[in-house]
Design an enzyme around this catalytic site. Structure first.
Site, PDB file in Angstrom:
ATOM      1  N   HIS A   1      20.706   7.925   1.207  1.00  0.00           N
ATOM      2  CA  HIS A   1      21.004   7.962   0.095  1.00  0.00           C
ATOM      3  C   HIS A   1      19.237   8.039  -0.621  1.00  0.00           C
ATOM      4  O   HIS A   1      18.969   8.858  -1.342  1.00  0.00           O
ATOM      5  CB  HIS A   1      21.586   6.825  -0.549  1.00  0.00           C
ATOM      6  CG  HIS A   1      21.467   6.636  -2.065  1.00  0.00           C
ATOM      7  ND1 HIS A   1      22.664   6.888  -2.860  1.00  0.00           N
ATOM      8  CD2 HIS A   1      20.698   6.261  -2.965  1.00  0.00           C
ATOM      9  CE1 HIS A   1      22.705   6.679  -3.926  1.00  0.00           C
ATOM     10  NE2 HIS A   1      21.039   6.495  -4.177  1.00  0.00           N
ATOM     11  N   GLU A   2      18.464   7.203  -0.055  1.00  0.00           N
ATOM     12  CA  GLU A   2      16.970   7.218  -0.628  1.00  0.00           C
ATOM     13  C   GLU A   2      16.471   8.441  -0.239  1.00  0.00           C
ATOM     14  O   GLU A   2      15.416   8.986  -0.876  1.00  0.00           O
ATOM     15  CB  GLU A   2      16.331   5.835  -0.175  1.00  0.00           C
ATOM     16  CG  GLU A   2      16.954   4.458  -0.513  1.00  0.00           C
ATOM     17  CD  GLU A   2      17.407   4.445  -2.116  1.00  0.00           C
ATOM     18  OE1 GLU A   2      16.499   5.282  -2.913  1.00  0.00           O
ATOM     19  OE2 GLU A   2      18.227   3.800  -2.788  1.00  0.00           O
TER      20      GLU A   2
ATOM     21  N   CYS B   1      23.964   4.351  -7.817  1.00  0.00           N
ATOM     22  CA  CYS B   1      22.374   4.507  -8.062  1.00  0.00           C
ATOM     23  C   CYS B   1      21.910   3.894  -9.201  1.00  0.00           C
ATOM     24  O   CYS B   1      22.220   3.891 -10.161  1.00  0.00           O
ATOM     25  CB  CYS B   1      22.191   6.082  -7.812  1.00  0.00           C
ATOM     26  SG  CYS B   1      20.453   6.445  -7.779  1.00  0.00           S
TER      27      CYS B   1
ATOM     28  N   HIS C   1      16.632  11.224  -2.608  1.00  0.00           N
ATOM     29  CA  HIS C   1      15.576  11.163  -3.650  1.00  0.00           C
ATOM     30  C   HIS C   1      14.428  11.706  -3.411  1.00  0.00           C
ATOM     31  O   HIS C   1      13.455  12.276  -4.212  1.00  0.00           O
ATOM     32  CB  HIS C   1      15.442   9.665  -4.090  1.00  0.00           C
ATOM     33  CG  HIS C   1      16.596   9.125  -4.860  1.00  0.00           C
ATOM     34  ND1 HIS C   1      16.891   9.650  -6.016  1.00  0.00           N
ATOM     35  CD2 HIS C   1      17.334   8.074  -4.746  1.00  0.00           C
ATOM     36  CE1 HIS C   1      17.915   8.991  -6.507  1.00  0.00           C
ATOM     37  NE2 HIS C   1      18.364   7.946  -5.632  1.00  0.00           N
TER      38      HIS C   1
END
Length: 172
Positions: free
Chosen positions: A139-140, A97, A143
């Protein structure tokens, strides 16, 4: 643009919806995010990673030094994305990341995701991603929810220094 690093509060708070995808400030934001992501060698970036707590991300799978086997795809800007469905088998991969430099971790994620989002013109879109692009999206998306990949590793034994990972990959 500066990239928020682990420990920055913006990385731990849920992002807020983008009220108007066609707002010129939003266009400027995603354009700057794209440049930042490319300069950093990333394959995805979320607005909280550039200190903007908004539900906006870019996914852009492509081979690079960090992910040499990544498939090629054009960048996609996703505004206010929502997960409609995840499926396929759960697959592990050693993720890194831009906000957690120097560390990678083995993360299990579904191999397929169907999502809804608004494009840069504010038009609703629906898309199914599989393989590495699905992983980038998930993954994003973490966030946007105030999480990093570190929250997804099963054990501290699943963490590895970037330099050790690179040596292991070169020796393989």
């Amino acid at each position: 643009m500066a990239i928020a690093q682990l420990g920055e509060p913006v990385l731990r708070q849920p992002a807020q919806p983008v009220p108007d995808p066609r707002d010129p400030a939003i266009r400027t934001l995603w354009q700057r995010m794209l440049v930042t992501m490319e300069q950093a060698g990333g394959v995805g970036i979320a607005a909280p990673q550039v200190f903007e707590p908004l539900r906006l991300m870019i996914i852009a799978s492509r081979p690079n030094a960090r992910y040499p086997d990544a498939p090629q795809m054009d960048p996609v800007v996703l505004i206010n994305p929502e997960i409609e469905h995840t499926g396929g088998e759960s697959v592990s991969f050693v993720e890194g990341c831009l906000s957690v430099p120097g560390i990678r971790g083995r993360v299990w994620r579904p191999n397929e995701v169907t999502l809804r989002y608004l494009d840069t013109e504010g038009q609703p879109q629906r898309r199914t991603l599989s393989g590495f692009p699905a992983r980038i999206f998930l993954h994003e998306f973490d966030h946007l929810e105030g999480r990093t990949f570190l929250d997804q590793v099963n054990s501290p034994d699943d963490l590895i220094a970037q330099s050790v990972w690179e040596r292991q990959c070169q020796g393989a």
